[in-house]
Design a protein around this motif. Sequence first.
Motif, PDB file in Angstrom:
ATOM      1  N   THR A   3     -75.954   7.199 -52.361  1.00  0.00           N
ATOM      2  CA  THR A   3     -75.283   5.963 -52.746  1.00  0.00           C
ATOM      3  C   THR A   3     -74.648   5.319 -51.522  1.00  0.00           C
ATOM      4  OG1 THR A   3     -73.296   7.225 -53.262  1.00  0.00           O
ATOM      5  CG2 THR A   3     -74.820   6.785 -55.061  1.00  0.00           C
ATOM      6  N   SER A   4     -74.238   4.068 -51.664  1.00  0.00           N
ATOM      7  CA  SER A   4     -73.773   3.283 -50.526  1.00  0.00           C
ATOM      8  C   SER A   4     -72.260   3.125 -50.558  1.00  0.00           C
ATOM      9  CB  SER A   4     -74.443   1.906 -50.531  1.00  0.00           C
ATOM     10  OG  SER A   4     -75.844   2.044 -50.531  1.00  0.00           O
ATOM     11  N   PRO A   5     -71.506   4.033 -49.927  1.00  0.00           N
ATOM     12  CA  PRO A   5     -70.057   3.830 -49.838  1.00  0.00           C
ATOM     13  C   PRO A   5     -69.752   2.624 -48.960  1.00  0.00           C
ATOM     14  CG  PRO A   5     -70.730   5.653 -48.445  1.00  0.00           C
ATOM     15  CD  PRO A   5     -71.949   5.246 -49.218  1.00  0.00           C
ATOM     16  N   SER A   6     -68.591   2.052 -49.155  1.00  0.00           N
ATOM     17  CA  SER A   6     -68.228   0.823 -48.448  1.00  0.00           C
ATOM     18  C   SER A   6     -66.998   1.053 -47.576  1.00  0.00           C
ATOM     19  CB  SER A   6     -67.939  -0.291 -49.466  1.00  0.00           C
ATOM     20  OG  SER A   6     -67.608  -1.487 -48.811  1.00  0.00           O
ATOM     21  N   TYR A   7     -67.042   0.437 -46.397  1.00  0.00           N
ATOM     22  CA  TYR A   7     -65.955   0.536 -45.423  1.00  0.00           C
ATOM     23  C   TYR A   7     -65.675  -0.858 -44.879  1.00  0.00           C
ATOM     24  CZ  TYR A   7     -67.375   5.418 -45.622  1.00  0.00           C
ATOM     25  OH  TYR A   7     -67.705   6.673 -46.058  1.00  0.00           O
ATOM     26  N   ASP A   8     -64.500  -1.038 -44.303  1.00  0.00           N
ATOM     27  CA  ASP A   8     -64.229  -2.300 -43.619  1.00  0.00           C
ATOM     28  C   ASP A   8     -65.035  -2.369 -42.324  1.00  0.00           C
ATOM     29  OD1 ASP A   8     -62.234  -3.498 -45.366  1.00  0.00           O
ATOM     30  OD2 ASP A   8     -60.951  -1.831 -44.753  1.00  0.00           O
ATOM     31  N   PHE A   9     -64.965  -1.296 -41.537  1.00  0.00           N
ATOM     32  CA  PHE A   9     -65.688  -1.243 -40.271  1.00  0.00           C
ATOM     33  C   PHE A   9     -66.518   0.023 -40.210  1.00  0.00           C
ATOM     34  CE2 PHE A   9     -61.738  -3.588 -39.300  1.00  0.00           C
ATOM     35  CZ  PHE A   9     -62.275  -4.766 -38.780  1.00  0.00           C
ATOM     36  N   ILE A  10     -67.707  -0.101 -39.645  1.00  0.00           N
ATOM     37  CA  ILE A  10     -68.534   1.062 -39.331  1.00  0.00           C
ATOM     38  C   ILE A  10     -68.719   1.087 -37.818  1.00  0.00           C
ATOM     39  CG2 ILE A  10     -70.781   2.167 -39.571  1.00  0.00           C
ATOM     40  CD1 ILE A  10     -71.021   0.885 -42.326  1.00  0.00           C
ATOM     41  N   ILE A  11     -68.342   2.192 -37.205  1.00  0.00           N
ATOM     42  CA  ILE A  11     -68.498   2.380 -35.760  1.00  0.00           C
ATOM     43  C   ILE A  11     -69.643   3.353 -35.539  1.00  0.00           C
ATOM     44  CG2 ILE A  11     -67.380   3.097 -33.615  1.00  0.00           C
ATOM     45  CD1 ILE A  11     -64.669   2.688 -35.111  1.00  0.00           C
ATOM     46  N   VAL A  12     -70.609   2.951 -34.751  1.00  0.00           N
ATOM     47  CA  VAL A  12     -71.748   3.809 -34.440  1.00  0.00           C
ATOM     48  C   VAL A  12     -71.542   4.385 -33.045  1.00  0.00           C
ATOM     49  CG1 VAL A  12     -74.242   3.950 -34.172  1.00  0.00           C
ATOM     50  CG2 VAL A  12     -73.263   2.399 -35.874  1.00  0.00           C
ATOM     51  N   ARG A 258     -72.161   0.736 -46.237  1.00  0.00           N
ATOM     52  CA  ARG A 258     -71.974  -0.714 -46.160  1.00  0.00           C
ATOM     53  C   ARG A 258     -70.684  -1.057 -45.419  1.00  0.00           C
ATOM     54  NH1 ARG A 258     -75.460  -3.635 -48.960  1.00  0.00           N
ATOM     55  NH2 ARG A 258     -74.110  -5.460 -48.786  1.00  0.00           N
ATOM     56  N   ALA A 259     -70.733  -2.147 -44.676  1.00  0.00           N
ATOM     57  CA  ALA A 259     -69.568  -2.643 -43.931  1.00  0.00           C
ATOM     58  C   ALA A 259     -69.129  -3.976 -44.526  1.00  0.00           C
ATOM     59  CB  ALA A 259     -69.917  -2.816 -42.462  1.00  0.00           C
ATOM     60  N   GLN A 260     -67.914  -4.038 -45.019  1.00  0.00           N
ATOM     61  CA  GLN A 260     -67.397  -5.271 -45.596  1.00  0.00           C
ATOM     62  C   GLN A 260     -67.020  -6.292 -44.527  1.00  0.00           C
ATOM     63  OE1 GLN A 260     -67.312  -5.997 -48.857  1.00  0.00           O
ATOM     64  NE2 GLN A 260     -68.269  -4.008 -49.277  1.00  0.00           N
ATOM     65  N   ARG A 261     -66.667  -5.803 -43.362  1.00  0.00           N
ATOM     66  CA  ARG A 261     -66.233  -6.712 -42.295  1.00  0.00           C
ATOM     67  C   ARG A 261     -67.217  -6.714 -41.118  1.00  0.00           C
ATOM     68  NH1 ARG A 261     -60.752  -8.375 -42.884  1.00  0.00           N
ATOM     69  NH2 ARG A 261     -59.720  -7.337 -44.637  1.00  0.00           N
ATOM     70  N   GLU A 262     -67.327  -5.591 -40.395  1.00  0.00           N
ATOM     71  CA  GLU A 262     -68.182  -5.605 -39.210  1.00  0.00           C
ATOM     72  C   GLU A 262     -68.793  -4.237 -38.947  1.00  0.00           C
ATOM     73  OE1 GLU A 262     -66.767  -7.420 -35.616  1.00  0.00           O
ATOM     74  OE2 GLU A 262     -65.265  -8.612 -36.675  1.00  0.00           O
ATOM     75  N   VAL A 263     -69.953  -4.271 -38.312  1.00  0.00           N
ATOM     76  CA  VAL A 263     -70.563  -3.093 -37.713  1.00  0.00           C
ATOM     77  C   VAL A 263     -70.291  -3.164 -36.209  1.00  0.00           C
ATOM     78  CG1 VAL A 263     -72.714  -1.868 -37.201  1.00  0.00           C
ATOM     79  CG2 VAL A 263     -72.361  -2.901 -39.462  1.00  0.00           C
ATOM     80  N   LEU A 264     -69.785  -2.074 -35.654  1.00  0.00           N
ATOM     81  CA  LEU A 264     -69.409  -2.015 -34.240  1.00  0.00           C
ATOM     82  C   LEU A 264     -70.276  -0.967 -33.570  1.00  0.00           C
ATOM     83  CD1 LEU A 264     -65.550  -1.984 -34.863  1.00  0.00           C
ATOM     84  CD2 LEU A 264     -67.010  -3.980 -34.448  1.00  0.00           C
ATOM     85  N   LEU A 265     -71.117  -1.415 -32.682  1.00  0.00           N
ATOM     86  CA  LEU A 265     -72.089  -0.548 -32.032  1.00  0.00           C
ATOM     87  C   LEU A 265     -71.510  -0.035 -30.718  1.00  0.00           C
ATOM     88  CD1 LEU A 265     -74.915   0.578 -32.283  1.00  0.00           C
ATOM     89  CD2 LEU A 265     -75.808  -1.563 -31.401  1.00  0.00           C
ATOM     90  N   SER A 266     -71.264   1.274 -30.645  1.00  0.00           N
ATOM     91  CA  SER A 266     -70.693   1.908 -29.447  1.00  0.00           C
ATOM     92  C   SER A 266     -71.523   3.123 -29.070  1.00  0.00           C
ATOM     93  CB  SER A 266     -69.238   2.323 -29.701  1.00  0.00           C
ATOM     94  OG  SER A 266     -68.420   1.215 -29.965  1.00  0.00           O
ATOM     95  N   ALA A 267     -72.830   2.939 -29.062  1.00  0.00           N
ATOM     96  CA  ALA A 267     -73.751   4.049 -28.825  1.00  0.00           C
ATOM     97  C   ALA A 267     -74.101   4.231 -27.358  1.00  0.00           C
ATOM     98  CB  ALA A 267     -75.026   3.841 -29.650  1.00  0.00           C
ATOM     99  N   GLY A 268     -73.613   3.347 -26.482  1.00  0.00           N
ATOM    100  CA  GLY A 268     -73.842   3.500 -25.062  1.00  0.00           C
ATOM    101  C   GLY A 268     -74.924   2.589 -24.528  1.00  0.00           C
TER     102      GLY A 268
END
Length: 554
Positions: A3-12, A258-268
């Motif tokens: 299932t798809s939990p929801s967050y404000d921000f997702i940091i990768v 799922r990201a309600q606000r933003e996906v933040l890509l910090s994978a290098g």
Amino acid sequence: MSTSPSYDFIIVGAGSAGCVLADKLTRCGRHKVLLIEAGGTDRRFWIKVPLGYGFTFSDPAVNWRYDAEPDPGLDGRAAYWPRGRVLGGSSSINAMAYVRGLPHDFDDWDTAGATGWGWDTVRQTFDALESNDEYDAHGRWHRRGDGPVRVTDMRDHMHPFTRHFLSAAQDMGWPAMDDMNAAPATPSNTPPGEGLAHVRSTVKNGMRWSSADAFLRPAKSRPNLTIVSNAHVENIVIENGAATGVRYRRGQQKHHARAQREVLLSAGAVNSPQLLQHSGIGPAAVLQRHGIAVHNDLSQVGQGLQDHLAVSHFFWANEPTLNAKLGNWMGQMRAGLTYILTRRGPLAVPVNQCSGFARTAGADQPDVQVYCNPASYSTQASGKPQIDRDNGFLLCVQPCRPTSRGEITIRSANPNDAPLIHPNSLSTPEDRATVLRASHLLQSLAQTPAITRVTRERRDPDIMTMDDDALLENFRTRAGTVFHPTCTCRMGTDATNSVLDARLRVHGTRGLRVVDASAFPNITSGNTNAPTMMLAARAADLILMDQTDNRTSP
């Protein structure tokens, strides 16, 4: 798929930048954050031991172990590119040198379109991040600053042989500095940052102090932070031109968050452009070649790659160096026991002991970084270091601001396949000219009275016997990366010359930012871990400000 939990921000990515974001975005308690890391725990002996850097260098348990493509500029050699795959990312496997860079590096960012990232601004962020354990002007031990990043002056723990390097700096007319991150007081005509110093290191109480130690551990207990490790993000979900979540695999199970606000890509600098391309954001021709649907034809994704290259020369010494303590089995056992019992001794000090910036002939600003280590060693086929039994030392030089730019592109449509890394080294006349000037500087350093007094023999290849043609060929055949890839998703003015705007938002895709060293408009002059953490700290402030102002779209 779960299932798809929801967050404000997702940091990768829970690396140098991702850990900073996780801390700062959860601190207020209002935002629900998911942090996803491809690697596992950093609770490993050789991660925590400062000299253990050599043992994580090729460990697949904590390292992506990438290989670049054959590089024409480096005589067709294919370089090994270690990158952290563990909590803390590359800050958990790096050499721990804490180097801000030089003021003009960041002023150049501002000029390149990263408005608001000039030196006067970023210096304040550095100051807020750091707590410096150091000696004051009266020789008293004290702490300056109260930031989470512990930066330690380790001169009293370094090998006595390092005094010769500082004497050689005086022979060269370079200032001897207490801190290479501080502007010199005298002489007044010395450019900021020029001089040689004992390296300040991210070490606390004899142990590595990574971004995970500084930022993630204080945040882990917060109920609004969820950390998922050993999880490989396969793509960012794009819906109607906006990033709405990520798909990732953990073991055999696929997940969608799922990201309600933003996906933040910090994978290098390697993995961030790779993930964007696998998500349909990048050069259309590349994506189409691999059958990936194009969501955003953004030509600069993966372009602009910059890295530092350095050439090292070894010398046999006529007095004891670290080799006397670590070049034999008994010495290694004693050093290990000393470290376990006291957190002191040779294992408690990172590999780089003296470093600094210098000007080559005709340069107005420091344009090379010098490294001087009181040991000589080789790297085995397994990637583990092999220290010489006899006493030796190393002199090394690295051009600071290369103009060559390479690229990173996906190898296939399979997100598990390593990307193609094309460094494109020494592809400009400016870089080849700097290599020659840097090599001449290394020759001069090797001939200083301080170095010649302790040199028993110059080892092959002998840099002192080389003319200009031989010096350039020596660099092509022997120089290697010092593992500072940057700029592959750089900030700039628009989509024709960059991937991000000055607030780190991806051009043409809403709700998506890249926050790591790939966002640098140009490489900084020195080691890149400190400016990466600085960038993430400023990025978190911008993200929170934009949430308040409802400015989440470019």
